[in-house]
Motif scaffolding. Sequence first.
Motif, short mmCIF file in Angstrom:
data_model
loop_
_atom_site.label_atom_id
_atom_site.label_comp_id
_atom_site.label_asym_id
_atom_site.label_seq_id
_atom_site.Cartn_x
_atom_site.Cartn_y
_atom_site.Cartn_z
N ASN A 58 0.83 -1.21 0.00
CA ASN A 58 0.00 0.00 0.00
C ASN A 58 0.86 1.26 0.00
OD1 ASN A 58 -2.42 -1.41 -0.01
ND2 ASN A 58 -2.44 -1.62 2.22
N ARG A 59 1.98 1.22 0.72
CA ARG A 59 2.87 2.38 0.69
C ARG A 59 3.43 2.56 -0.72
NH1 ARG A 59 4.73 0.25 5.47
NH2 ARG A 59 6.79 -0.18 4.62
N ARG A 60 3.67 1.45 -1.42
CA ARG A 60 4.12 1.54 -2.82
C ARG A 60 3.06 2.22 -3.68
NH1 ARG A 60 8.11 -0.04 -0.55
NH2 ARG A 60 8.13 2.21 -0.39
N ARG A 61 1.77 1.93 -3.41
CA ARG A 61 0.69 2.56 -4.18
C ARG A 61 0.64 4.06 -3.95
NH1 ARG A 61 -3.73 -2.03 -2.67
NH2 ARG A 61 -3.04 -3.56 -4.23
N HIS B 22 -1.78 13.63 9.95
CA HIS B 22 -2.31 12.31 9.58
C HIS B 22 -2.30 12.23 8.06
CE1 HIS B 22 -3.60 12.19 13.70
NE2 HIS B 22 -4.33 13.27 13.54
N PRO B 23 -1.86 11.10 7.51
CA PRO B 23 -1.80 10.98 6.05
C PRO B 23 -3.12 11.30 5.36
CG PRO B 23 -0.62 9.16 7.07
CD PRO B 23 -1.29 9.92 8.19
N LYS B 24 -4.25 10.91 5.95
CA LYS B 24 -5.54 11.21 5.31
C LYS B 24 -5.75 12.73 5.22
CE LYS B 24 -10.51 10.08 5.65
NZ LYS B 24 -11.45 9.06 6.18
N ASP B 25 -5.42 13.44 6.30
CA ASP B 25 -5.58 14.91 6.28
C ASP B 25 -4.59 15.57 5.34
OD1 ASP B 25 -7.81 15.72 8.00
OD2 ASP B 25 -6.72 14.70 9.59
N ALA B 77 5.35 12.54 2.39
CA ALA B 77 6.40 11.54 2.19
C ALA B 77 7.01 11.14 3.53
CB ALA B 77 7.47 12.07 1.23
N ASP B 78 7.24 12.13 4.38
CA ASP B 78 7.79 11.84 5.71
C ASP B 78 6.80 11.06 6.56
OD1 ASP B 78 10.03 12.44 7.75
OD2 ASP B 78 8.18 13.02 8.80
N ALA B 79 5.52 11.47 6.53
CA ALA B 79 4.51 10.82 7.37
C ALA B 79 4.29 9.37 6.98
CB ALA B 79 3.19 11.60 7.29
N VAL B 80 4.46 9.08 5.69
CA VAL B 80 4.16 7.74 5.18
C VAL B 80 5.44 6.89 5.07
CG1 VAL B 80 3.31 6.55 3.12
CG2 VAL B 80 2.07 8.52 4.00
N GLY B 81 6.58 7.56 5.12
CA GLY B 81 7.84 6.82 5.02
C GLY B 81 8.23 6.49 3.59
N VAL B 82 8.21 7.53 2.75
CA VAL B 82 8.47 7.34 1.33
C VAL B 82 9.58 8.30 0.90
CG1 VAL B 82 7.42 8.16 -0.84
CG2 VAL B 82 6.28 6.39 0.50
N ALA B 88 9.67 9.25 -7.71
CA ALA B 88 9.43 9.91 -9.00
C ALA B 88 10.31 9.31 -10.09
CB ALA B 88 9.67 11.41 -8.88
N ARG B 89 11.57 8.99 -9.72
CA ARG B 89 12.47 8.36 -10.71
C ARG B 89 11.92 7.01 -11.17
NH1 ARG B 89 16.58 8.92 -6.85
NH2 ARG B 89 17.08 11.15 -6.83
N VAL B 90 11.49 6.20 -10.21
CA VAL B 90 10.95 4.88 -10.54
C VAL B 90 9.69 5.03 -11.40
CG1 VAL B 90 9.85 2.82 -9.56
CG2 VAL B 90 11.88 3.79 -8.47
N LYS B 91 8.81 5.96 -11.03
CA LYS B 91 7.55 6.13 -11.76
C LYS B 91 7.83 6.59 -13.18
CE LYS B 91 3.07 5.92 -11.65
NZ LYS B 91 2.63 6.57 -12.84
#
Lengths: 116, 116, 116, 116
Positions: A58-61, B22-25, B77-82, B88-91
């Motif tokens: 899910n984090r990948r999504r 919160h990631p949702k917010d 990105a920080d809140a979710v750990g990304v 962006a490079r991968v995408k």
Amino acid sequence: MDDLVKAVLAFRDERDWKQFHHPKDLAISITLEAAELLEHFQWKHPGEVEAFLAKEENRRRLEKEMADILILLVSMADAVGVDLLQAARVKLRENAAKYPVDRAKGSARKYDELVS
Amino acid sequence: MDDLVKAVLAFRDERDWKQFHHPKDLAISITLEAAELLEHFQWKHPGEVEAFLAKEENRRRLEKEMADILILLVSMADAVGVDLLQAARVKLRENAAKYPVDRAKGSARKYDELVS
Amino acid sequence: MDDLVKAVLAFRDERDWKQFHHPKDLAISITLEAAELLEHFQWKHPGEVEAFLAKEENRRRLEKEMADILILLVSMADAVGVDLLQAARVKLRENAAKYPVDRAKGSARKYDELVS
Amino acid sequence: MDDLVKAVLAFRDERDWKQFHHPKDLAISITLEAAELLEHFQWKHPGEVEAFLAKEENRRRLEKEMADILILLVSMADAVGVDLLQAARVKLRENAAKYPVDRAKGSARKYDELVS
């Protein structure tokens, strides 16, 4: 970031897509990608969000949706003639002035509702 | 970009705002800022967009909205750990595979509607 | 509803605004008004939403945003040639088939994730 | 419209879904459905929009997205305690005051930019 900007513009130009990158259409696409990011949280209460985020897949999504937004932002910055990183630095300074640490600390209020 | 990430997180932590991120917010806020960016183009036909963009002050307005989105993306990105840049490079590589130059060149079609 | 449709179209035609009601621009405006509705809930946790809704003046604010969305939907239905109420009735029947009572009761899952 | 409201609420209550209909989540869903409506117009220039709308199947697709928005608006009106049709009538009167016919006729300007 410089490398990303170069890669995004090279991707666009190899496909001859600059002709489609009207700022209005880029703004639409940024909004749509933001909605796709938000969709992952639709109807989820905090416990469900936590369970969702605990799964690597899910984090990948989420990561992909966030990447889409960044790529479009970079494209729009080029189309409009804006330095994105510099703009973020300036905006952060403006936000710091609007939300002074001593008044904004621990408060989610908007700057015009901050109590002194 | 590293400096921006540091500045965004320092701004947040000085104000003790991590508790609100919160990631949702954050996803809601990214969508709302994207809508504010789009609002500048509301009801404008191409000629009006061009006239709008010709004014320095309007480009400054767009720049601020784009900066808001980037700052929120960095926070999320920080809140979710990304890792946002890496994502962006991968995408971009995935997009390159979905839109091969020889088939996508000069076409605005979606990848599943490309003609070979 | 018939009266509302008549009033919305009369409002538009008295101002000679049909020329601006391109479906793409109406869809943009519906999205922007939806974002304005959502903005009232930004950063609010459930307790704050409840306190917000307890105030009459706040319900009046929400009401205005919802009215804007409905007025734009009516305008778009006319621009695209769609019977909005009839479309909603049909969609509700389709939703009923996708979410059978015995499987969907008390579940917030999407139709393709319902357990039998 | 009365019949639609009754049908939407009966659909919800048969499935015991009122528990999920928090106003914040409904506002999120309205925004997401609006984005799905807008997505049909993504990257399309006026000629392509016209060709898209000329096909019956595409109008059926738009109709479904518009129906989703209306159904959610009806659900939200109930959750928040608002009379949607009445709100739209009042808003239309307010808009008429903000956009007087003699000044707004044939102009796409915002009310605070109207020329007298």
